[in-house]
Design a protein around this motif. Sequence first.
Motif, PDB file in Angstrom:
ATOM      1  N   SER A   1       6.602 -13.985  82.548  1.00  0.00           N
ATOM      2  CA  SER A   1       6.277 -15.409  82.650  1.00  0.00           C
ATOM      3  C   SER A   1       7.126 -16.233  81.699  1.00  0.00           C
ATOM      4  O   SER A   1       7.790 -15.711  80.800  1.00  0.00           O
ATOM      5  N   TRP A   2       7.079 -17.543  81.906  1.00  0.00           N
ATOM      6  CA  TRP A   2       7.951 -18.443  81.151  1.00  0.00           C
ATOM      7  C   TRP A   2       7.711 -18.367  79.650  1.00  0.00           C
ATOM      8  O   TRP A   2       8.633 -18.551  78.849  1.00  0.00           O
ATOM      9  N   ASN A   3       6.469 -18.055  79.263  1.00  0.00           N
ATOM     10  CA  ASN A   3       6.156 -17.986  77.828  1.00  0.00           C
ATOM     11  C   ASN A   3       6.054 -16.550  77.317  1.00  0.00           C
ATOM     12  O   ASN A   3       5.709 -16.325  76.158  1.00  0.00           O
ATOM     13  N   GLY A   4       6.348 -15.587  78.182  1.00  0.00           N
ATOM     14  CA  GLY A   4       6.292 -14.193  77.769  1.00  0.00           C
ATOM     15  C   GLY A   4       4.902 -13.599  77.732  1.00  0.00           C
ATOM     16  O   GLY A   4       4.739 -12.430  77.380  1.00  0.00           O
ATOM     17  N   GLY A   5       3.912 -14.363  78.130  1.00  0.00           N
ATOM     18  CA  GLY A   5       2.539 -13.897  78.027  1.00  0.00           C
ATOM     19  C   GLY A   5       2.102 -12.930  79.107  1.00  0.00           C
ATOM     20  O   GLY A   5       1.123 -12.200  78.938  1.00  0.00           O
ATOM     21  N   SER A   6       2.819 -12.913  80.211  1.00  0.00           N
ATOM     22  CA  SER A   6       2.461 -12.025  81.330  1.00  0.00           C
ATOM     23  C   SER A   6       3.689 -11.294  81.825  1.00  0.00           C
ATOM     24  O   SER A   6       4.796 -11.844  81.829  1.00  0.00           O
ATOM     25  N   THR A   7       3.478 -10.072  82.244  1.00  0.00           N
ATOM     26  CA  THR A   7       4.541  -9.273  82.839  1.00  0.00           C
ATOM     27  C   THR A   7       4.024  -8.603  84.098  1.00  0.00           C
ATOM     28  O   THR A   7       2.805  -8.470  84.299  1.00  0.00           O
ATOM     29  N   TYR A   8       4.956  -8.212  84.937  1.00  0.00           N
ATOM     30  CA  TYR A   8       4.604  -7.607  86.223  1.00  0.00           C
ATOM     31  C   TYR A   8       5.697  -6.602  86.560  1.00  0.00           C
ATOM     32  O   TYR A   8       6.883  -6.919  86.436  1.00  0.00           O
ATOM     33  N   TYR A   9       5.277  -5.398  86.968  1.00  0.00           N
ATOM     34  CA  TYR A   9       6.242  -4.335  87.225  1.00  0.00           C
ATOM     35  C   TYR A   9       6.052  -3.735  88.614  1.00  0.00           C
ATOM     36  O   TYR A   9       4.924  -3.632  89.116  1.00  0.00           O
ATOM     37  N   ALA A  10       7.145  -3.297  89.191  1.00  0.00           N
ATOM     38  CA  ALA A  10       7.055  -2.485  90.391  1.00  0.00           C
ATOM     39  C   ALA A  10       6.424  -1.142  90.018  1.00  0.00           C
ATOM     40  O   ALA A  10       6.631  -0.642  88.911  1.00  0.00           O
ATOM     41  N   ASP A  11       5.684  -0.565  90.938  1.00  0.00           N
ATOM     42  CA  ASP A  11       5.028   0.708  90.666  1.00  0.00           C
ATOM     43  C   ASP A  11       6.031   1.792  90.274  1.00  0.00           C
ATOM     44  O   ASP A  11       5.736   2.667  89.466  1.00  0.00           O
ATOM     45  N   SER A  12       7.216   1.722  90.843  1.00  0.00           N
ATOM     46  CA  SER A  12       8.222   2.760  90.617  1.00  0.00           C
ATOM     47  C   SER A  12       8.751   2.793  89.186  1.00  0.00           C
ATOM     48  O   SER A  12       9.318   3.797  88.755  1.00  0.00           O
ATOM     49  N   VAL A  13       8.562   1.696  88.439  1.00  0.00           N
ATOM     50  CA  VAL A  13       9.094   1.648  87.069  1.00  0.00           C
ATOM     51  C   VAL A  13       8.004   1.475  86.020  1.00  0.00           C
ATOM     52  O   VAL A  13       8.292   1.519  84.816  1.00  0.00           O
ATOM     53  N   LYS A  14       6.777   1.286  86.461  1.00  0.00           N
ATOM     54  CA  LYS A  14       5.677   1.052  85.536  1.00  0.00           C
ATOM     55  C   LYS A  14       5.533   2.213  84.575  1.00  0.00           C
ATOM     56  O   LYS A  14       5.550   3.379  84.975  1.00  0.00           O
ATOM     57  N   GLY A  15       5.426   1.900  83.290  1.00  0.00           N
ATOM     58  CA  GLY A  15       5.307   2.930  82.264  1.00  0.00           C
ATOM     59  C   GLY A  15       6.637   3.415  81.726  1.00  0.00           C
ATOM     60  O   GLY A  15       6.687   4.107  80.710  1.00  0.00           O
ATOM     61  N   ARG A  16       7.721   3.078  82.416  1.00  0.00           N
ATOM     62  CA  ARG A  16       9.064   3.495  81.967  1.00  0.00           C
ATOM     63  C   ARG A  16       9.931   2.316  81.545  1.00  0.00           C
ATOM     64  O   ARG A  16      10.746   2.452  80.633  1.00  0.00           O
ATOM     65  N   PHE A  17       9.773   1.184  82.211  1.00  0.00           N
ATOM     66  CA  PHE A  17      10.578  -0.003  81.927  1.00  0.00           C
ATOM     67  C   PHE A  17       9.713  -1.053  81.228  1.00  0.00           C
ATOM     68  O   PHE A  17       8.512  -1.169  81.496  1.00  0.00           O
ATOM     69  N   THR A  18      10.364  -1.833  80.362  1.00  0.00           N
ATOM     70  CA  THR A  18       9.681  -2.936  79.682  1.00  0.00           C
ATOM     71  C   THR A  18      10.557  -4.174  79.729  1.00  0.00           C
ATOM     72  O   THR A  18      11.721  -4.133  79.319  1.00  0.00           O
ATOM     73  N   ILE A  19       9.994  -5.263  80.237  1.00  0.00           N
ATOM     74  CA  ILE A  19      10.697  -6.531  80.255  1.00  0.00           C
ATOM     75  C   ILE A  19      10.212  -7.368  79.076  1.00  0.00           C
ATOM     76  O   ILE A  19       9.031  -7.355  78.733  1.00  0.00           O
TER      77      ILE A  19
END
Length: 127
Positions: free
Chosen positions: A52-70
């Motif tokens: 999100s614009w303020n960094g408060g929320s993130t959303y991941y594809a299932d294929s990368v969840k737990g491995r990638f961090t935005i």
Amino acid sequence: QVQLVESGGGLVQAGGSLRLSCAASGRTFSGYAMGWFRQAPGKEREFVAAISWNGGSTYYADSVKGRFTISRDNAKNTVYLQMNSLKTEDTAVYYCAEDSRLRRRVISPNAYEYDLWGQGTQVTVSS
């Protein structure tokens, strides 16, 4: 000129890590959600992660969840994608993109909601 410039791609062995960066210029970065997408050869572009614009929320594809961090640093107009435990199926050109709507309330995984795109950076994961 409004632009996004990705960096940090490269060749890595399976199980390794890479950190992608995307530097923005020319528009008020801090007011817009940012996303990462990728496209493998012969496949359609797919959503990877968004913040999100303020960094408060993130959303991941299932294929990368737990491995990638935005993450993002609004003071540096930069968004990052930390990729750990890379797999050969993560091989693709990775693109960052900026949301078309100022301060969107719910971050979107849909490419059509993003109107500014970088040129892409190649990530190759070898077995």
